[in-house]
Design a protein around this motif. Structure first.
Motif: not given
Length: 271
Positions: A97-104, A174-178, A245-251
Motif C-alpha cells: 500500500l505504501v509503495a502504491v499510494i505513498v511512494m509516488p 528502488g524501482f518506484d523512486a526512479l 520511501s522518502l529515504w529512497f527517493a532522496h538518495y
C-alpha cells in the motif's frame, strides 16, 4: 556515499513529519486496518480452532517447545502461530500500500523541492511497477514461508525476517523512486551501481519496521489487547515505511542527477 546516505535519511525524517505526509500515511493505515479487522472478525476463531487441532495432533512439537521453555497450552501456541503468520502478512500488505499510494507522492515531492531539473517521463512505468511489485511479493512470500521454521531459533529469528523485508523494500522502493524520472537504462544502471547500499538501507528499514512488533510480545496481555496493539503497530509500520520511501527517493534522485551530470561531462570531453 555514506554522507549521502545519512543526509538523505535526515531529509527523509524531516519530510516524514510534514503534515501532508502524515495525512497521506493515514490512507494505507485505514485500508490495512479495515482489512485486518475484517479478517479477524470473520476468520480468527475458525483459524484458531483449526490450528489448535493441528497442534494437539503433534505432541512432539509441544514436547520440543516445552523443552525450550514454552509453558502455554495448545490454544496459546495456536494463537502464537497465527500471530506469527498474520503480522508478516499485515506488514506485506502495508508495504504494498505504501509503495502504491505513498511512494509516488514522496518521489514527486522530493523532486519538486530538491531536483526541479528532473521532469516526469511518460515511460509507462506504472504497469512495470505493478508487475515488478507482484514478482517481488511472490519471491518474498516464498522466502518467508521457507524460513518460518528458523524463526523459532532466537538468533535466526532476529536476523532472517528483517533481511527478507529489507530485500523486498530495496527492490520495490528502488524501482518506484526512479520510475517517473529515469529511463529504463538509467534505472538499471543506478540500481546496479548502488545495489549494496540500497540493500543496506532496506535491511536497516527492515529492522526499523520490526520495532512495532515488540508491542505484540507482551504474552497474554498482547492477546487481550490485540485490536488496539495491532492498530498501533500498524500505524508505526506505516510511518516507518513512509520514512523509508522518502529515504529512497532522496538518495536515488540525487544519484540520478549525479548520473546525468557525469554523462554530460563525458559527452563534453568526447566532443
Amino acid at each position: 556515499m555514506r554522507r549521502l546516505v545519512l543526509h538523505s535519511a535526515w531529509l527523509a525524517l524531516l519530510d516524514a513529519l510534514r503534515p501532508r505526509m502524515l495525512a497521506l500515511a493515514l490512507l494505507p493505515l485505514a485500508v490495512a486496518g479495515v482489512s485486518a479487522w475484517l479478517v479477524q472478525a470473520l476468520f480468527w476463531d475458525r483459524w484458531i480452532a483449526a490450528l489448535q487441532v493441528w497442534v494437539q495432533g503433534r505432541a512432539w512439537l509441544l514436547d520440543l517447545l516445552q523443552g525450550l521453555g514454552w509453558t502455554q497450552a495448545a490454544h496459546g501456541l495456536a494463537a502464537a502461530i497465527l500471530i506469527a503468520l498474520g503480522v508478516p502478512a499485515l506488514i506485506l500488505l502495508t508495504l504494498l500500500l505504501v509503495a502504491v499510494i505513498v511512494m509516488p507522492a514522496a518521489s514527486r515531492g522530493v523532486a519538486r523541492r530538491r531536483f526541479a531539473q528532473l521532469q516526469p517521463r511518460d515511460n509507462g512505468y506504472q504497469a512495470q511497477s505493478l508487475m515488478w511489485s507482484a514478482w517481488i511479493t511472490v519471491a518474498g512470500l516464498a522466502m518467508l514461508v521457507l524460513s518460518l521454521p528458523l524463526w523459532f531459533i532466537p538468533l535466526a529469528g532476529l536476523l532472517i525476517p528483517p533481511i527478507i523485508w529489507g530485500w523486498m523494500t530495496a527492490m520495490m522502493f528502488g524501482f518506484d523512486a526512479l520510475g517517473p524520472y529515469a529511463c529504463p537504462r538509467e534505472r538499471r544502471q543506478l540500481l546496479r551501481e548502488h545495489r549494496w547500499t540500497l540493500l543496506g538501507m532496506g535491511v536497516a528499514s527492515g529492522y526499523l519496521s520490526t520495532l512495532p512488533t515488540l508491542l505484540l510480545t507482551a504474552g497474554w496481555l498482547a492477546l487481550a489487547l490485540l485490536p488496539v496493539l495491532a492498530l498501533l503497530s500498524l500505524w508505526l509500520y506505516v510511518l516507518a515505511f513512509a520514512f523509508t520511501s522518502l529515504w529512497f527517493a532522496h538518495y536515488l534522485l540525487a544519484g540520478l542527477v549525479d548520473l546525468r551530470r557525469r554523462a554530460g561531462t563525458q559527452q563534453g570531453q568526447a566532443g
